[in-house]
Design a protein around this motif. Structure first.
Motif, mmCIF file in Angstrom:
data_model
loop_
_atom_site.group_PDB
_atom_site.id
_atom_site.type_symbol
_atom_site.label_atom_id
_atom_site.label_comp_id
_atom_site.label_asym_id
_atom_site.label_seq_id
_atom_site.Cartn_x
_atom_site.Cartn_y
_atom_site.Cartn_z
ATOM 1 N N TYR A 179 0.792 -1.237 0.000
ATOM 2 C CA TYR A 179 0.000 0.000 0.000
ATOM 3 C C TYR A 179 0.824 1.286 0.000
ATOM 4 N N GLY A 180 2.138 1.185 0.135
ATOM 5 C CA GLY A 180 2.953 2.401 0.158
ATOM 6 C C GLY A 180 3.073 2.967 1.567
ATOM 7 N N PRO A 181 3.631 4.203 1.665
ATOM 8 C CA PRO A 181 3.987 4.732 2.993
ATOM 9 C C PRO A 181 2.811 5.253 3.817
ATOM 10 N N VAL A 182 1.608 5.422 3.206
ATOM 11 C CA VAL A 182 0.454 5.924 3.973
ATOM 12 C C VAL A 182 -0.728 4.997 3.701
ATOM 13 N N TYR A 183 -1.224 4.313 4.717
ATOM 14 C CA TYR A 183 -2.403 3.472 4.487
ATOM 15 C C TYR A 183 -3.276 3.429 5.748
ATOM 16 N N THR A 184 -4.505 2.953 5.557
ATOM 17 C CA THR A 184 -5.452 2.938 6.674
ATOM 18 C C THR A 184 -5.671 1.512 7.159
ATOM 19 N N LEU A 185 -5.654 1.334 8.478
ATOM 20 C CA LEU A 185 -6.000 0.029 9.062
ATOM 21 C C LEU A 185 -7.342 0.165 9.762
ATOM 22 N N HIS A 186 -8.140 -0.886 9.706
ATOM 23 C CA HIS A 186 -9.411 -0.868 10.438
ATOM 24 C C HIS A 186 -9.239 -1.778 11.638
ATOM 25 N N LEU A 187 -9.149 -1.180 12.824
ATOM 26 C CA LEU A 187 -8.972 -1.962 14.054
ATOM 27 C C LEU A 187 -10.303 -1.947 14.790
ATOM 28 N N VAL A 203 -7.296 3.651 11.705
ATOM 29 C CA VAL A 203 -5.999 4.205 12.087
ATOM 30 C C VAL A 203 -5.164 4.367 10.829
ATOM 31 N N VAL A 204 -4.594 5.547 10.650
ATOM 32 C CA VAL A 204 -3.700 5.741 9.505
ATOM 33 C C VAL A 204 -2.284 5.367 9.931
ATOM 34 N N VAL A 205 -1.631 4.566 9.100
ATOM 35 C CA VAL A 205 -0.289 4.080 9.435
ATOM 36 C C VAL A 205 0.716 4.716 8.477
ATOM 37 N N LEU A 206 1.810 5.232 9.045
ATOM 38 C CA LEU A 206 2.862 5.842 8.218
ATOM 39 C C LEU A 206 4.131 5.002 8.307
ATOM 40 N N SER A 207 4.762 4.767 7.153
ATOM 41 C CA SER A 207 5.962 3.935 7.120
ATOM 42 C C SER A 207 7.103 4.632 6.394
ATOM 43 N N ARG A 208 8.306 4.165 6.689
ATOM 44 C CA ARG A 208 9.558 4.602 6.082
ATOM 45 C C ARG A 208 9.913 6.049 6.464
ATOM 46 N N TYR A 209 11.217 6.328 6.340
ATOM 47 C CA TYR A 209 11.766 7.583 6.854
ATOM 48 C C TYR A 209 11.030 8.835 6.362
ATOM 49 N N THR A 232 2.955 5.862 13.675
ATOM 50 C CA THR A 232 4.150 5.921 12.826
ATOM 51 C C THR A 232 5.002 4.691 13.128
ATOM 52 N N LEU A 233 5.321 3.955 12.089
ATOM 53 C CA LEU A 233 6.085 2.712 12.276
ATOM 54 C C LEU A 233 7.586 3.008 12.257
ATOM 55 N N LEU A 234 8.141 3.144 13.458
ATOM 56 C CA LEU A 234 9.571 3.476 13.557
ATOM 57 C C LEU A 234 10.424 2.339 13.003
ATOM 58 N N SER A 235 9.916 1.100 13.124
ATOM 59 C CA SER A 235 10.727 -0.027 12.633
ATOM 60 C C SER A 235 10.945 0.061 11.124
ATOM 61 N N THR A 236 9.971 0.605 10.382
ATOM 62 C CA THR A 236 10.167 0.711 8.926
ATOM 63 C C THR A 236 11.185 1.814 8.599
ATOM 64 N N VAL A 237 11.360 2.751 9.553
ATOM 65 C CA VAL A 237 12.405 3.776 9.360
ATOM 66 C C VAL A 237 13.769 3.114 9.533
ATOM 67 N N HIS A 238 13.869 2.265 10.568
ATOM 68 C CA HIS A 238 15.159 1.612 10.836
ATOM 69 C C HIS A 238 15.516 0.558 9.786
ATOM 70 N N GLN A 239 14.509 0.161 9.008
ATOM 71 C CA GLN A 239 14.809 -0.827 7.954
ATOM 72 C C GLN A 239 14.711 -0.190 6.574
ATOM 73 N N ASP A 240 14.807 1.129 6.529
ATOM 74 C CA ASP A 240 14.624 1.820 5.246
ATOM 75 C C ASP A 240 15.880 1.652 4.380
ATOM 76 N N PRO A 241 15.764 0.924 3.257
ATOM 77 C CA PRO A 241 16.971 0.659 2.456
ATOM 78 C C PRO A 241 17.519 1.914 1.784
ATOM 79 N N SER A 242 16.711 2.998 1.735
ATOM 80 C CA SER A 242 17.262 4.210 1.104
ATOM 81 C C SER A 242 18.217 4.911 2.075
ATOM 82 N N LEU A 243 18.199 4.543 3.361
ATOM 83 C CA LEU A 243 19.095 5.212 4.316
ATOM 84 C C LEU A 243 20.113 4.285 4.971
ATOM 85 N N PHE A 244 19.848 2.987 4.941
ATOM 86 C CA PHE A 244 20.815 2.056 5.533
ATOM 87 C C PHE A 244 21.265 1.054 4.476
#
Ligand code: HEM
Length: 419
Positions: free
Chosen positions: A25-33, A38-44, A318-330
């Protein structure tokens, strides 16, 4: 134009999130809990745009029912707008004053490390599960900053009930805090505050005629509890992960020890003089990724973010783990590699994607205390001991146990051998 704006896409309903969903879904998507969206944000890039560039739009407090029930919105995390601002500013300033004061963070930490070293020496050469002793020791640092006192390790041994209760039983902690506040009131000298509680009592005295003040005994209890509760678990889990990682990667451990031998003794134990050690500590924090997401935040006004309409009051994670696994920065995000934080000349290199403490105006209040504690604990312990695993290093499993909001390392034992 507003017509082009649309709600962000997303699966419905899905019980898990992370890099897999990012791929779909890319860096911005919606989850239905349940009934909540809830809007989820991923990557740096997306996380940084939200937490730093758009911090005013993302400035509402999200809701975590467990905390709200216990604290009734009467503390820093999960309080309302105005109360959060006032308490957060006060806590930031107070921690800064303590850090720079006569009994600085560094002095408090080094005092506690010396007690820990006595305890560790008793176990030299034997197999040791370091969990309890580290927890007690780190608990003492926080207690020193908040209450100005520490607990004797032996005394804690005699406390009734399993030790876990001390850390997990919220009511038990609250009782401890109430007792400590009473003692502080009895010996309080406004001209020389010793710790967080004294600073808070001084503020209460200053504002006692203000009927709207947030500084009262109830808020002192819940705020102290919030600081204790927010700090103990992440501090001890990170340090345990650091040990486990050094057991698995003996070459990294040896490199850090060489640097310690070279610097300590000649110069003050300083992060600036120890780039490899500093890089290792940063990498452990990203790799262990113990808090994979920040606390939930809430959109404070209708906001267009990356072409999507996020209506006021939408919860955002905000998913911090996807920031720490972002291949564009690490370079190699799936591998433990201190080189992520070193430049070509082996000097320490900051990374904007270092976000274990989150980012922007919500960033963790304890970052400087935690960073100093990791550095002083690891350098002091590794200066005296080398850490040896129970079996072969390559068999050590770094994957965390169980599902849960925090990543927790598997229980392990190690041997401390004199260097
Ligand atoms: C390794 C150690 C630590 C880690 C990884 C960590 C991580 C975090 C994270 C990710 C947040 C959420 C930020 C957000 O919502 O965007 C947070 C919040 C917070 N942390 Fe920490 N933390 C650590 C240690 C500490 C310590 C030592 C203290 C206290 C001295 C502390 C006090 C707090 C408080 C009060 C908040 C809530 C801040 C607010 O809502 O304004 N933390 N921490």
């Amino acid at each position: 134009s507003r017509r082009k704006e649309k709600l962000s896409p997303g699966p419905r309903p899905l019980p898990f999130m992370g890099n897999l969903l990012y791929k779909e879904y890319g860096p911005v998507y919606t989850l239905h809990l349940g009934s909540r969206q809830v809007v989820v944000l991923s990557r740096y890039q997306a996380v940084k745009e939200a937490l730093v560039d758009h911090d005013k739009d993302f400035s509402g407090q999200g809701d975590v029912p467990l905390f709200s029930k216990f604290n009734k919105g009467n503390t820093i995390a999960f309080s309302n707008d105005n109360k959060w601002k006032v308490l957060r500013k006060f806590a930031e300033q107070t921690l800064h004053n303590i850090r720079m004061g006569k009994q600085s963070f560094e002095k408090r930490i080094m005092e506690e490390v010396s007690f820990l070293m006595v305890e560790l020496r008793k176990n030299e050469g034997q197999l040791l599960d370091p969990t309890l002793v580290l927890r007690l020791s780190l608990c003492n640092i926080i207690c020193s900053v908040l209450f100005g006192s520490r607990f004797d390790y032996e005394l804690l041994d005699w406390l009734p009930g399993p030790h876990q209760r001390l850390f997990h039983n919220l009511k038990c902690l609250k009782h401890l805090i109430t007792l400590s506040i009473c003692e502080h009131q009895a010996s309080f000298d406004p001209s020389s505050p010793r710790d967080f509680i004294d600073y808070f009592l001084a503020k209460m005295t200053q504002e006692h005629q203000d009927l709207m003040t947030h500084f009262n005994l109830e808020t002192l209890e819940t705020t102290t509890h919030n600081l204790l509760f927010s700090s103990l678990e992440p501090l001890s889990i990170t340090l345990l992960y650091a040990f486990l990682t050094l057991l698995k990667y003996p070459k990294v451990q040896a490199h850090v020890q060489e640097e310690i031998d070279c610097v300590v003794g000649r110069a003050r134990r300083a992060r600036g003089a120890m780039p490899y050690t500093n890089a290792m500590i940063h990498e452990v924090q990203c790799f262990a990724d113990i808090m994979p997401m920040s606390y939930p935040h809430r959109i404070s006004r209708d906001t267009v973010f990356r072409g999507f309409l996020l209506p006021k009051s939408t919860d955002v994670i905000t998913l911090l783990s996807t920031v720490h696994q972002d291949p564009s920065l690490f370079m190699t995000p799936q591998e433990f590699n201190p080189e992520h934080f070193l430049d070509a000349s082996q000097c320490f290199k900051k990374s904007p994607a270092f976000m274990p403490f989150s980012a922007g105006s919500w960033m963790c209040l304890g970052q400087s205390l935690a960073s100093m504690a990791f550095f002083l604990y690891l350098t002091t312990i590794l200066q005296s001991f080398s850490l040896q695993p129970l079996g072969a290093p390559e068999d050590i499993n770094l994957t965390p146990i169980g599902p849960g909001p925090n990543k927790i390392p598997r229980p392990f034992q190690m041997r401390l051998c004199k260097c």
